[in-house]
Design a protein around this motif. Structure first.
Motif, PDB file in Angstrom:
ATOM      1  N   GLN A  17      46.787  -3.400  61.904  1.00 53.77           N
ATOM      2  CA  GLN A  17      46.768  -3.897  63.660  1.00 53.77           C
ATOM      3  C   GLN A  17      48.070  -4.483  63.907  1.00 53.77           C
ATOM      4  OE1 GLN A  17      43.239  -3.201  64.821  1.00 53.77           O
ATOM      5  NE2 GLN A  17      43.090  -1.929  62.981  1.00 53.77           N
ATOM      6  N   SER A  18      48.908  -4.393  62.997  1.00 51.55           N
ATOM      7  CA  SER A  18      49.628  -5.478  64.090  1.00 51.55           C
ATOM      8  C   SER A  18      51.289  -5.160  64.198  1.00 51.55           C
ATOM      9  CB  SER A  18      50.145  -7.064  63.540  1.00 51.55           C
ATOM     10  OG  SER A  18      50.369  -6.802  62.540  1.00 51.55           O
ATOM     11  N   ILE A  62      57.844  -0.775  58.642  1.00 56.27           N
ATOM     12  CA  ILE A  62      58.501  -0.900  60.588  1.00 56.27           C
ATOM     13  C   ILE A  62      57.422  -1.917  60.404  1.00 56.27           C
ATOM     14  CG2 ILE A  62      60.240   1.172  59.813  1.00 56.27           C
ATOM     15  CD1 ILE A  62      58.428   2.541  61.278  1.00 56.27           C
ATOM     16  N   GLN A  63      57.912  -2.498  61.501  1.00 52.98           N
ATOM     17  CA  GLN A  63      57.358  -3.455  62.419  1.00 52.98           C
ATOM     18  C   GLN A  63      57.530  -2.735  64.005  1.00 52.98           C
ATOM     19  OE1 GLN A  63      58.294  -7.430  61.374  1.00 52.98           O
ATOM     20  NE2 GLN A  63      56.776  -7.875  60.333  1.00 52.98           N
ATOM     21  N   VAL A  64      56.710  -2.334  64.839  1.00 52.68           N
ATOM     22  CA  VAL A  64      57.328  -2.621  65.502  1.00 52.68           C
ATOM     23  C   VAL A  64      56.473  -3.129  67.349  1.00 52.68           C
ATOM     24  CG1 VAL A  64      56.531   0.031  67.217  1.00 52.68           C
ATOM     25  CG2 VAL A  64      56.378   0.173  64.892  1.00 52.68           C
ATOM     26  N   SER A  65      57.035  -3.410  68.804  1.00 56.11           N
ATOM     27  CA  SER A  65      56.750  -3.655  69.549  1.00 56.11           C
ATOM     28  C   SER A  65      56.032  -3.592  69.976  1.00 56.11           C
ATOM     29  CB  SER A  65      57.903  -4.545  70.360  1.00 56.11           C
ATOM     30  OG  SER A  65      58.343  -3.107  70.791  1.00 56.11           O
ATOM     31  N   THR A  66      54.899  -4.223  71.109  1.00 52.42           N
ATOM     32  CA  THR A  66      54.268  -3.193  71.952  1.00 52.42           C
ATOM     33  C   THR A  66      54.873  -2.215  72.882  1.00 52.42           C
ATOM     34  OG1 THR A  66      52.616  -4.958  71.891  1.00 52.42           O
ATOM     35  CG2 THR A  66      52.291  -4.191  73.772  1.00 52.42           C
ATOM     36  N   GLY A  75      52.078   5.139  69.109  1.00 52.58           N
ATOM     37  CA  GLY A  75      50.562   4.764  69.903  1.00 52.58           C
ATOM     38  C   GLY A  75      49.666   6.159  68.646  1.00 52.58           C
ATOM     39  N   LYS A  76      49.893   6.729  68.453  1.00 46.34           N
ATOM     40  CA  LYS A  76      48.970   8.355  68.271  1.00 46.34           C
ATOM     41  C   LYS A  76      49.442   9.530  66.854  1.00 46.34           C
ATOM     42  CE  LYS A  76      49.754  10.261  72.734  1.00 46.34           C
ATOM     43  NZ  LYS A  76      49.231  11.413  74.091  1.00 46.34           N
ATOM     44  N   TRP A  77      50.565   8.046  66.409  1.00 46.55           N
ATOM     45  CA  TRP A  77      50.325   8.124  64.768  1.00 46.55           C
ATOM     46  C   TRP A  77      49.343   7.672  63.906  1.00 46.55           C
ATOM     47  CZ3 TRP A  77      56.761   6.879  64.076  1.00 46.55           C
ATOM     48  CH2 TRP A  77      57.051   6.868  64.638  1.00 46.55           C
ATOM     49  N   SER A  78      48.873   8.317  63.236  1.00 43.10           N
ATOM     50  CA  SER A  78      47.599   8.170  62.089  1.00 43.10           C
ATOM     51  C   SER A  78      48.576   8.457  60.758  1.00 43.10           C
ATOM     52  CB  SER A  78      46.306   8.823  62.429  1.00 43.10           C
ATOM     53  OG  SER A  78      46.947  10.100  62.498  1.00 43.10           O
ATOM     54  N   VAL A  79      47.845   7.999  59.846  1.00 45.52           N
ATOM     55  CA  VAL A  79      47.812   8.420  58.625  1.00 45.52           C
ATOM     56  C   VAL A  79      47.759   9.651  58.215  1.00 45.52           C
ATOM     57  CG1 VAL A  79      46.841   7.673  55.949  1.00 45.52           C
ATOM     58  CG2 VAL A  79      46.764   6.113  57.827  1.00 45.52           C
ATOM     59  N   GLY A  80      49.095  10.041  57.725  1.00 46.30           N
ATOM     60  CA  GLY A  80      49.246  11.363  57.089  1.00 46.30           C
ATOM     61  C   GLY A  80      50.336  12.414  58.077  1.00 46.30           C
ATOM     62  N   THR A  81      50.328  11.252  59.463  1.00 47.97           N
ATOM     63  CA  THR A  81      51.237  11.782  60.125  1.00 47.97           C
ATOM     64  C   THR A  81      52.855  12.212  60.085  1.00 47.97           C
ATOM     65  OG1 THR A  81      50.807  11.111  62.321  1.00 47.97           O
ATOM     66  CG2 THR A  81      52.434  11.361  62.748  1.00 47.97           C
ATOM     67  N   ILE A  82      53.630  14.049  60.079  1.00 52.91           N
ATOM     68  CA  ILE A  82      54.806  13.875  59.182  1.00 52.91           C
ATOM     69  C   ILE A  82      55.582  13.152  60.496  1.00 52.91           C
ATOM     70  CG2 ILE A  82      56.444  15.781  58.283  1.00 52.91           C
ATOM     71  CD1 ILE A  82      53.968  15.121  56.944  1.00 52.91           C
ATOM     72  N   LEU A  83      56.851  12.509  60.045  1.00 51.50           N
ATOM     73  CA  LEU A  83      57.953  11.738  60.612  1.00 51.50           C
ATOM     74  C   LEU A  83      58.950  12.684  60.393  1.00 51.50           C
ATOM     75  CD1 LEU A  83      56.576   8.180  60.680  1.00 51.50           C
ATOM     76  CD2 LEU A  83      56.331  10.185  62.600  1.00 51.50           C
ATOM     77  N   ASN A  84      60.056  13.101  61.962  1.00 48.99           N
ATOM     78  CA  ASN A  84      61.297  13.485  61.057  1.00 48.99           C
ATOM     79  C   ASN A  84      62.047  11.923  60.545  1.00 48.99           C
ATOM     80  OD1 ASN A  84      61.291  15.992  61.835  1.00 48.99           O
ATOM     81  ND2 ASN A  84      61.368  15.518  63.803  1.00 48.99           N
ATOM     82  N   LEU A  85      63.015  12.022  59.650  1.00 48.06           N
ATOM     83  CA  LEU A  85      63.483  11.300  59.404  1.00 48.06           C
ATOM     84  C   LEU A  85      64.860  10.583  59.323  1.00 48.06           C
ATOM     85  CD1 LEU A  85      61.639   9.519  56.745  1.00 48.06           C
ATOM     86  CD2 LEU A  85      61.185   8.289  58.782  1.00 48.06           C
ATOM     87  N   GLU A  86      65.976   9.855  59.682  1.00 45.81           N
ATOM     88  CA  GLU A  86      67.522   9.921  59.633  1.00 45.81           C
ATOM     89  C   GLU A  86      67.992   8.622  59.167  1.00 45.81           C
ATOM     90  OE1 GLU A  86      71.192  10.847  62.191  1.00 45.81           O
ATOM     91  OE2 GLU A  86      69.543  11.611  62.725  1.00 45.81           O
TER      92      GLU A  86
END
Length: 203
Positions: A17-18, A62-66, A75-86
């Motif tokens: 939530q934070s 990770i911690q993300v600012s507002t 904000g649209k990511w949800s559990v299971g969302t696939i992400l590109n990483l580098e």
């Protein structure tokens, strides 16, 4: 600093939530683990690892600012969302794409998908404020992927995704109407700044 060459696909494991998210990594952390405080490019956004975990499903937190949530797709990511990483670029590493800072300029939406041989043409809307920085054959980072702009119209632009890119990036999961993080080429930014200064001096 990054190159726009995706090295792994991750997946959102937990969303707090934070502004905290835990992201599964597609490789064993015992081999070449990131350290707490290291930068990770996630869907084109430079974020800091604040915690790590190994085991059956290695992960980092990770911690993300507002502000970052407001200006990106996070904000649209949800559990299971696939992400590109580098992982961040190290001195001496090959610069296979182009210079990517991970400082996203905004988001664009997928307007159309077209098959072109074995590749896929993806058409995006082009916000007015970003239009001066997007040029045919120029570079752009979309969801952290270094891509070459194919065509530019008055209010849209397109890129071509080859089968390999579709296979190894999160674009295989994206469809019409989905938002994508965009970062313009820093060279285009500086050229535009120089031209604006010259115009100002001339007037």
């Amino acid at each position: 600093m990054f190159t726009g060459i995706v090295t792994h696909l991750g997946k959102v494991l937990e969303k707090g939530q934070s502004g905290e998210l835990s992201i599964c990594i597609g490789y064993d952390l015992t081999g070449n683990p990131p350290d707490i405080g290291d930068s990770m490019c996630c869907e084109g956004v430079c974020l800091t690892a604040v915690d790590l975990g190994n085991g059956k499903s290695p992960w980092f937190k990770i911690q993300v600012s507002t502000e970052t949530i407001a200006k990106t797709t996070i904000g649209k990511w949800s559990v299971g969302t696939i992400l590109n990483l580098e992982r961040s670029l190290r001195v001496g590493d090959e610069l296979g794409g182009h210079i990517v800072s991970g400082h996203v300029d905004g988001t664009v939406s997928i307007l159309d998908l077209q098959s072109v041989g074995e590749s896929r043409k993806v058409v995006f809307n082009l916000p007015t404020e970003l239009a001066p920085y997007i040029a045919a054959k120029g570079s752009v980072a979309l969801n952290g992927v270094s891509l070459t702009v194919n065509e530019v119209g008055e209010d849209s632009f397109s890129v071509n995704l080859i089968p390999h890119t579709l296979e190894v990036t999160s674009f295989r999961e994206r469809g019409i109407g989905d938002d994508v993080n965009i970062e313009i080429d820093p060279i285009a930014r500086y050229v535009a700044r120089i031209m604006a200064q010259r115009h100002s001096n001339d007037t």
